[in-house]
Design an enzyme around this catalytic site. Structure first.
Site, PDB file in Angstrom:
ATOM      1  CG  ASP A  11      36.296  18.665  -4.164  1.00  0.00           C
ATOM      2  OD1 ASP A  11      35.686  18.863  -5.242  1.00  0.00           O
ATOM      3  OD2 ASP A  11      37.347  18.009  -4.081  1.00  0.00           O
ATOM      4  CG  HIS A  47      31.649  20.674  -7.227  1.00  0.00           C
ATOM      5  ND1 HIS A  47      32.829  20.242  -6.650  1.00  0.00           N
ATOM      6  CD2 HIS A  47      30.669  19.890  -6.689  1.00  0.00           C
ATOM      7  CE1 HIS A  47      32.572  19.241  -5.829  1.00  0.00           C
ATOM      8  NE2 HIS A  47      31.266  19.009  -5.824  1.00  0.00           N
TER       9      HIS A  47
END
Lengths: 453, 237
Positions: free
Chosen positions: A431, A427
């Site tokens: 995204d 992450h």
């Protein structure tokens, strides 16, 4: 007739031994099974019995010389009429007291054996074992002080040298890691056949790790304690590093593999005839992933310091379980390969991974990894990212399942071949939206099953 | 990991071999050699494998490679402390045995498990010792290229040697074995340079923080006998 005395097979991993002592000299009469020579290998002394009766015609290897398994070390002339007058060597009778036996015969054996070892060479080359150990540790044997015969460098000398000379290396490597993890930290498999990423440093971490003992770990009588192998430790360190470095997010897609299964079934035997390899589901998955990666470069990337590098090449790592542990060989430029090419590359790499025949380069440079941990009983699960990549896809089991489809405007329940694909992504770099789009694209490609076979 | 779990010494035969463990108490070194010799002949003649467990009164043994300069104590000092020096017909350098050290002589027929494999035997002995000391909360390790059981040195410090291994093989029957430091006074090792290696530090279960309660050596003995029986065969009744 002469009998050849050879170094017997001492075990699977034993390739050579060192002559520790000759108990007989040239001209001695020996009986069958009489101990004639002692070999040493890794703290084990093996007494070698005579394979036949006769007279020692020639001793071919001197004390402290290293000999390979199967090598000829002496020649015995089979006992003829002439040998009958000399009794078998006296030492064969003194089996009662080993200490006396050895002290009695040792000087004699040593004296007799010495002529054969006096090959006129001022500084003998290191023993093969020593040379190998030195190569592994990257030590120049000319810088090692030899304590063997005539200053020959032995394996122990190399070990001693390594212990003294390279003691600062682990600390350095350990310190370097937090600063430049992406370059220093090799994926676990890379280090297997490749000695460059400081194997000594990896093998024994310099920094003390918090021990499970402080949380009350204990071993009861009857438990098995298995020290980690070098590969296991590398894998362990890499897993911890990856978990600590990347915030992992997982997402799962349910894929209808019926079309792929049909395509595979229709082409299976022809494919096998044509290419000589079986057609599994894996190349289909790889092909779909490669196409999706081409469209979503954010997933074909590496995080290096504070940058994200989208890689031009698509190199797919395939996680393979071997008996020694986990390795991840890489299919290079997978986007340039046809489905058959992918199948052949995967088959070749995984076969050689299991036979430990992979080159170091073949474990490097992956840009995305696919893990296929045996699909039975494995609905889905999330793999740990293979650093410095940003994504890893894990295949689940494929089962027939009732699912709802629309048929002529009506909802119907049909039986389809279903499989879960689980994506773990970093992450820091990716995204949710692009990651989900990527996974959805893989699903589309597999369900369309538009593959050239 | 199949690599570590698989080669469990010589126990992988179809019919489980039996290993007879015997506790002999304190035995002088030379008498121990005689006992081994007799056991070796018996095993060679077809009897079951043996594990002879014992302790030696203080003794320095010199292997063939043993150099007198690795004997650090003077003759007078050795005599004053009652330390014997024995030359033995084995490879290797110099070792020290004393009270508080569990010595195990493994007399095992290597041919029982098919093709003899001397390295697998050494790995099996290491594994059995690792199991046994693990039961006391001591997590040992192997060091590549050095037979024995070690405790990994922290933060660049040298590894510490907990158990030494040395094996002889005659007619495919093993003798000699291991020496595990239980609660031996480690200062006693100062009379030698262990194995002729200057960078080796000796350690013991006691030094590694095991709580020495009553009957400690007997508990260690039982753990060792148990782990060897599991890896090399079951204990004969």
């Amino acid at each position: 007739m002469s009998i050849s005395v050879q170094v017997p097979n001492l075990g699977e991993s034993v390739v050579e031994g060192t002559v520790a002592r000759w108990l007989v000299a040239e001209g001695d009469t020996v009986s069958i099974d009489q101990i004639i020579v002692e070999l040493t290998t890794d703290k084990v002394d093996v007494e070698i019995p005579s394979p036949g009766a006769g007279v020692i015609a020639k001793i071919l290897v001197g004390v402290d010389e290293t000999v390979e398994v199967g090598a000829e070390i002496a020649i015995i002339e089979e006992a003829g009429a002439s040998a009958g007058d000399s009794k078998p060597a006296a030492r064969s009778e003194t089996t009662g007291s080993p200490t006396e036996e050895s002290t009695g015969s040792q000087p004699e054996g040593a004296r007799e054996a010495s002529p054969t070892e006096s090959t006129p060479s001022s500084t003998p080359s290191p023993t093969p074992l020593a040379q190998r150990a030195a190569d592994e540790k990257g030590i120049d044997t000319s810088s090692v002080t030899g304590t063997g015969a005539r200053g020959r460098v032995t394996q122990q000398d190399v070990a001693d040298h390594g212990a003294n000379g390279t003691s600062s290396a682990p600390a350095q490597a350990e310190r370097a890691q937090p600063e430049k993890p992406q370059r220093e930290q090799a994926p676990p498999a890379t280090a297997l056949p490749d000695p460059t990423p400081a194997p000594a440093a990896q093998a024994r971490p310099a920094a003390p790790r918090p021990s499970a003992k402080q949380y009350g770990a204990s071993v009861e009588e009857g438990d098995r304690v298995i020290p980690m192998t070098r590969l296991r430790k590398l894998v362990a360190d890499h897993m911890v590093y990856s978990k600590r470095t990347s915030p992992h997010v997982g997402t799962v897609a349910e894929i209808d593999m019926t079309a792929v299964a049909k395509l595979r079934k229709a082409n299976k035997s022809r494919f096998e005839d044509q290419h000589g390899i079986g057609l599994t589901f894996l190349p289909f998955i790889v092909a779909a992933v490669v196409r999706a990666l081409r469209e979503t470069p954010a997933l074909n990337a590496q995080v290096i310091d504070d940058t994200i590098v989208e890689k031009r090449s698509i190199n797919i790592g395939i996680a393979v379980e071997t008996e020694k542990g986990l390795v991840v060989p890489v299919v290079r430029d997978a986007d340039r390969l046809s489905l058959a090419g992918l199948a052949a590359a995967i088959d070749d790499l995984s076969t050689r991974a299991r036979n430990k025949k992979l080159g170091a380069d073949e474990l490097k440079g992956g840009t995305f990894t696919i893990s296929n941990p045996g699909r039975k009983g494995n609905l889905y699960g999330f793999a740990i990212i293979n650093q410095p990549q940003v994504g890893i896809l894990r295949m689940g089991e494929m089962v027939k399942r009732p699912v709802v489809r629309e048929l002529g405007g009506d909802d119907v329940i049909v039986v389809r071949q279903m499989m879960h694909l689980a994506l773990s992504y970093d992450h820091r770099a990716v995204d949710g939206q692009p990651a989900n789009a990527f996974l959805f694209r893989i699903r589309e490609l597999l369900e369309a099953a538009d593959f050239d076979l | 990991m199949s690599e570590s779990a698989g080669p469990a010494g010589v126990s992988s035969t179809a019919k489980a071999p039996t290993l007879r463990c015997e506790w002999l108490g304190e035995v002088p070194y030379r008498a121990g050699l005689e006992l081994q010799e007799r056991a070796l002949e018996a095993v060679r003649a077809g009897e079951e494998d043996r594990l002879l467990l014992l302790e030696h009164p203080p003794v320095i043994t010199l292997g063939r490679a043993g150099k007198r300069e690795n004997l650090l104590a003077s003759e007078e000092e050795r005599q004053a402390r009652g330390i014997e020096v024995v030359d033995v017909a084995r490879g290797g350098d110099v070792t020290y045995h004393g009270r508080g050290q569990l010595v195990g002589y493994l007399i095992a027929n290597l041919r029982r498990a098919g093709e003899p494999d001397v390295h697998r035997l050494v790995r099996g002995i290491e594994a059995a010792l690792l199991d046994a000391v693990g039961a006391f909360g001591v997590f040992g390790t192997r060091v590549e290229g050095r037979a024995g059981v070690f405790i990994a040195g922290e933060a660049g410090r040298p590894d510490r040697k907990l158990a030494s291994i040395g094996i002889g093989v005659r007619h495919w029957v093993t003798h000699h074995g291991f020496a595990l430091n239980v609660d031996i006074d480690l200062r006693e090792f100062e009379v030698i340079v262990p194995c002729g290696l200057h960078d080796i530090e000796m350690t013991s279960l006691e030094r590694e923080g095991v709580n020495i309660g009553p009957e400690f050596s007997a508990r260690v003995r039982r753990a060792v006998a148990g782990s060897f029986a599991r890896r090399f065969g079951s204990i004969a009744p």
